[in-house]
Motif scaffolding. Structure first.
Motif, PDB file in Angstrom:
ATOM      1  N   PRO A 540      21.666  27.945  76.747  1.00  0.00           N
ATOM      2  CA  PRO A 540      23.119  28.151  76.642  1.00  0.00           C
ATOM      3  C   PRO A 540      23.533  28.573  75.236  1.00  0.00           C
ATOM      4  O   PRO A 540      22.950  28.146  74.238  1.00  0.00           O
ATOM      5  CB  PRO A 540      23.697  26.775  76.986  1.00  0.00           C
ATOM      6  N   LEU A 541      24.528  29.431  75.184  1.00  0.00           N
ATOM      7  CA  LEU A 541      25.147  29.770  73.913  1.00  0.00           C
ATOM      8  C   LEU A 541      25.862  28.544  73.357  1.00  0.00           C
ATOM      9  O   LEU A 541      26.190  27.610  74.110  1.00  0.00           O
ATOM     10  CB  LEU A 541      26.155  30.905  74.105  1.00  0.00           C
ATOM     11  N   PRO A 542      26.146  28.515  72.055  1.00  0.00           N
ATOM     12  CA  PRO A 542      26.921  27.394  71.509  1.00  0.00           C
ATOM     13  C   PRO A 542      28.262  27.240  72.224  1.00  0.00           C
ATOM     14  O   PRO A 542      28.867  28.229  72.647  1.00  0.00           O
ATOM     15  CB  PRO A 542      27.117  27.797  70.034  1.00  0.00           C
ATOM     16  N   THR A 543      28.698  26.006  72.356  1.00  0.00           N
ATOM     17  CA  THR A 543      29.919  25.702  73.105  1.00  0.00           C
ATOM     18  C   THR A 543      31.105  26.499  72.595  1.00  0.00           C
ATOM     19  O   THR A 543      31.911  27.021  73.387  1.00  0.00           O
ATOM     20  CB  THR A 543      30.231  24.190  73.029  1.00  0.00           C
ATOM     21  N   GLU A 544      31.218  26.629  71.272  1.00  0.00           N
ATOM     22  CA  GLU A 544      32.375  27.339  70.726  1.00  0.00           C
ATOM     23  C   GLU A 544      32.331  28.828  71.054  1.00  0.00           C
ATOM     24  O   GLU A 544      33.368  29.480  71.214  1.00  0.00           O
ATOM     25  CB  GLU A 544      32.471  27.137  69.211  1.00  0.00           C
ATOM     26  N   VAL A 545      31.109  29.370  71.179  1.00  0.00           N
ATOM     27  CA  VAL A 545      30.979  30.782  71.539  1.00  0.00           C
ATOM     28  C   VAL A 545      31.369  30.988  73.001  1.00  0.00           C
ATOM     29  O   VAL A 545      32.086  31.927  73.349  1.00  0.00           O
ATOM     30  CB  VAL A 545      29.547  31.281  71.284  1.00  0.00           C
ATOM     31  N   LYS A 551      37.783  30.648  77.142  1.00  0.00           N
ATOM     32  CA  LYS A 551      39.039  30.019  76.734  1.00  0.00           C
ATOM     33  C   LYS A 551      39.477  28.924  77.697  1.00  0.00           C
ATOM     34  O   LYS A 551      40.547  28.974  78.310  1.00  0.00           O
ATOM     35  CB  LYS A 551      40.121  31.092  76.575  1.00  0.00           C
ATOM     36  N   LEU A 552      38.613  27.904  77.792  1.00  0.00           N
ATOM     37  CA  LEU A 552      38.886  26.768  78.679  1.00  0.00           C
ATOM     38  C   LEU A 552      39.400  25.546  77.919  1.00  0.00           C
ATOM     39  O   LEU A 552      40.076  24.699  78.506  1.00  0.00           O
ATOM     40  CB  LEU A 552      37.608  26.395  79.441  1.00  0.00           C
ATOM     41  N   GLN A 553      39.076  25.434  76.641  1.00  0.00           N
ATOM     42  CA  GLN A 553      39.427  24.240  75.878  1.00  0.00           C
ATOM     43  C   GLN A 553      40.862  24.309  75.360  1.00  0.00           C
ATOM     44  O   GLN A 553      41.378  25.392  75.067  1.00  0.00           O
ATOM     45  CB  GLN A 553      38.460  24.078  74.690  1.00  0.00           C
ATOM     46  N   THR A 554      41.467  23.148  75.259  1.00  0.00           N
ATOM     47  CA  THR A 554      42.801  23.075  74.664  1.00  0.00           C
ATOM     48  C   THR A 554      42.703  23.426  73.180  1.00  0.00           C
ATOM     49  O   THR A 554      41.923  22.819  72.445  1.00  0.00           O
ATOM     50  CB  THR A 554      43.381  21.655  74.800  1.00  0.00           C
ATOM     51  N   PRO A 555      43.466  24.416  72.714  1.00  0.00           N
ATOM     52  CA  PRO A 555      43.392  24.776  71.282  1.00  0.00           C
ATOM     53  C   PRO A 555      43.834  23.612  70.400  1.00  0.00           C
ATOM     54  O   PRO A 555      44.816  22.927  70.692  1.00  0.00           O
ATOM     55  CB  PRO A 555      44.367  25.950  71.162  1.00  0.00           C
ATOM     56  N   ILE A 556      43.067  23.383  69.327  1.00  0.00           N
ATOM     57  CA  ILE A 556      43.381  22.312  68.382  1.00  0.00           C
ATOM     58  C   ILE A 556      43.719  22.942  67.037  1.00  0.00           C
ATOM     59  O   ILE A 556      42.938  23.728  66.493  1.00  0.00           O
ATOM     60  CB  ILE A 556      42.195  21.336  68.215  1.00  0.00           C
ATOM     61  N   HIS A 557      44.869  22.605  66.516  1.00  0.00           N
ATOM     62  CA  HIS A 557      45.273  23.109  65.203  1.00  0.00           C
ATOM     63  C   HIS A 557      45.440  21.923  64.270  1.00  0.00           C
ATOM     64  O   HIS A 557      46.174  20.969  64.576  1.00  0.00           O
ATOM     65  CB  HIS A 557      46.585  23.892  65.297  1.00  0.00           C
ATOM     66  N   GLY A 558      44.753  21.951  63.120  1.00  0.00           N
ATOM     67  CA  GLY A 558      44.834  20.848  62.188  1.00  0.00           C
ATOM     68  C   GLY A 558      45.257  21.313  60.823  1.00  0.00           C
ATOM     69  O   GLY A 558      45.341  22.482  60.543  1.00  0.00           O
TER      70      GLY A 558
END
Length: 558
Positions: A540-545, A551-558
């Motif tokens: 598998p490719l890296p999760t973030e890739v 684009k399944l994850q909820t975007p997180i802004h910090g």
């Protein structure tokens, strides 16, 4: 004077474009068309294993000859072909899809017949099938001549499929009117330009190219569809601009050109330096309409700034915020060629020949296979690339001089490549057809091997067997049962399908691979090689890739 029937005239008129095969599956409502194939000089019938395969094969044929004919019956036949025809629309491949329909006598009497839903709606499938095409027509003896000219004009102008309906009874009736004498496709002017818009567009392109300090060109497969790929390459060569292609455009140019710098696909670019050349260019000259899909941008790893790019589409040009209309790509390239001057170019990345890996009893792997394949391809050959993990390897592999390639990365319908290779092989007049496919894709359409054997087609086929849908593991995660494949002894299939004198083998070591490639080199007939590769290659490719592409994850802004 004998007047041809509607079915005969339709096929004669289309054959005049340079088409010599009709791909299809016979059906009762299409019998008038099927029978006409046998009566039209120069046409042959290719009885495919099913309608979907026929559509794929027609697609492959049209990529070489410029257009193709597909014949199916009403309802069940045309709907089975629909996925393949829609793929041709996505890739701008002209296919004339002729569908036989029940007689108007049945329709007017409101009789209920098979291939329908138990009612008297006989036009219900027309909107569905026409949606896969750019133009459609229902031909009768009275309108056949005029309507067919309109259909041919639009199909070639837009370089997309056409949907033609001929009822079984009208197919048997003579045309009314004076038949048109056709001409070969390569002599036809497919689009015309407005002279004022053309002059302005060419002036804008010329000025921007001259002013750029670090330009880069991209040539897409649209140039192949309109028969201007050679002109595009000639212009870029004459102007001495670096050329990068994207994965979807593999095969658009001869990759031996000195201006060719490699594949752009963000962080997946090959060589890696191509990424910097493209992203840091002060001008992108896009010939054919660059598609910034996820596959062309490393799952959107780069957001290319194309606001200042020059984009030469089929019949319009965008230069920054200026748009020029009704300018045919052929005319644009002709005008640019007339005034192009070479520029001094700094050293750019140069794609290298893949390094040879493995020897002797080492097990076969992707790393060992692709360098050896690269060295066996010869000028005039065509490489058919299936969607999947093999596509990733082959897109980044520099093709030898004069070697073409065909893929379906945009539509991405796995299974396309096996029947497409049939069509490519039948369309080619010289050179070999090579097919590389994964076992998962191949299982969908491998019954087309029997058709290859029947018609004496001689491709070189490599089936990469790892027992799983490997690409699915790459873009998700390992261990799902739904990615496991039914075990098939692929190397036994040619004999089972009646393919005579095929070279067939199962290869598990590098020594065996080298030996079979030597044998293929001196073998005039078809070759079918089951090449074992490790399941563990599909990591598998890296999760973030992966999330960047899906684009399944909820975007997180910090």
């Amino acid at each position: 004077m004998h007047k041809p029937t509607v079915a005969e005239y339709t096929l004669q008129r289309l054959a005049a474009l340079g088409i010599d095969q009709v791909f299809g599956v016979p059906g009762d409502y299409a019998f008038s068309v099927d029978d006409a194939v046998e009566k039209v000089d120069g046409l042959g019938w290719v009885a495919c294993a099913n309608e979907l395969n026929a559509a794929y094969a027609a697609d492959g044929y049209a990529r070489i000859r410029g257009a193709a004919i597909l014949s199916t019956t009403y309802g069940v036949g045309e709907l089975s072909a629909l996925n393949g025809v829609m793929g041709s629309k996505a890739h701008r491949v002209p296919i004339f899809h002729i569908v036989g329909m029940p007689s108007e006598r049945i329709q007017h009497l409101r009789l209920i017949t098979h291939h329908n839903l138990g009612d008297t709606r006989y036009d219900r499938f027309q909107d569905i099938s026409a949606s896969a095409c750019c133009v459609s027509a229902v031909l009768t003896p009275d309108n056949c001549i005029d309507e067919l000219e309109r259909v041919i004009r639009e199909t070639l102008r837009q370089s997309m499929p056409a949907y033609i309906v001929i009822s079984e009874v009208n197919g048997l009736m003579p045309v009314i009117g004076m038949p048109v004498e056709g001409a070969p496709l390569e002599t036809i002017k497919r689009q015309r330009s407005d002279e004022t818009e053309l002059a302005a567009a060419v002036a804008a392109i010329t000025a921007k190219v001259a002013a750029a300090q670090h330009p880069v060109a991209s040539i897409t497969t649209l140039t192949s569809r309109y028969g201007v790929a050679d002109k595009a390459a000639e212009y870029v060569g004459k102007a001495n601009l670096p050329i990068a292609i994207t994965p979807n455009d593999k095969g658009a140019i001869d990759e031996s050109l000195p201006q060719f710098i490699g594949l752009y696909a963000a962080q997946s670019s090959r060589p890696a330096e191509v990424r910097d050349v493209v992203t840091q260019a002060d001008l992108i000259l896009d010939i054919g309409g660059l598609l910034l899909t996820e596959l062309n941008t490393g799952l959107w790893g780069d957001v290319l700034n194309t606001s200042g790019a020059i984009c030469i589409h089929d019949n319009w040009v965008r230069s920054g915020t200026d748009v020029y209309l009704n300018v045919a790509i052929e005319d644009v390239l002709d005008a640019l060629l007339a005034t192009a001057t070479p520029r001094t170019r700094e050293p750019d990345p140069t794609p290298k020949t893949l390094e040879m890996v493995g020897s002797g009893d080492d097990p076969t792997t992707s790393a060992g296979f692709y360098p050896r394949l690269q060295r066996r391809l010869r000028s005039g050959d065509t490489l058919v690339i299936e969607t999947g993990t093999c596509m990733v390897h082959l897109n980044g592999m520099r093709l030898p001089a004069g070697v073409g390639a065909e893929g379906q990365g945009l539509w991405g319908s796995i299974g396309w490549a096996t029947p497409a290779a049939l069509g490519v092989a039948l369309a080619k007049r010289s050179g070999r057809t090579w097919l590389v496919t994964g076992d998962g894709s191949h299982q969908l359409t491998l019954n087309e091997l029997a058709v290859m054997g029947r018609y004496g087609v001689n491709p070189v086929i490599f089936v990469l067997n790892n027992g799983i849908f490997g690409i699915e593991d790459v873009i998700s995660e390992r261990g799902h049962a739904y990615d496991d494949l039914a075990p098939v002894q692929y190397h036994l299939l040619p004999a089972a399908f009646g393919c005579k004198d095929w070279l067939s083998a199962k290869v598990t070591t590098i020594a065996e691979l080298d030996a079979i490639l030597d044998t293929i080199e001196s073998h005039d007939g078809a070759a079918y090689i089951e090449l074992m590769i490790p399941e563990a290659e599909s990591q598998p490719l890296p999760t973030e890739v992966i999330d960047r592409g899906y684009k399944l994850q909820t975007p997180i802004h910090g």
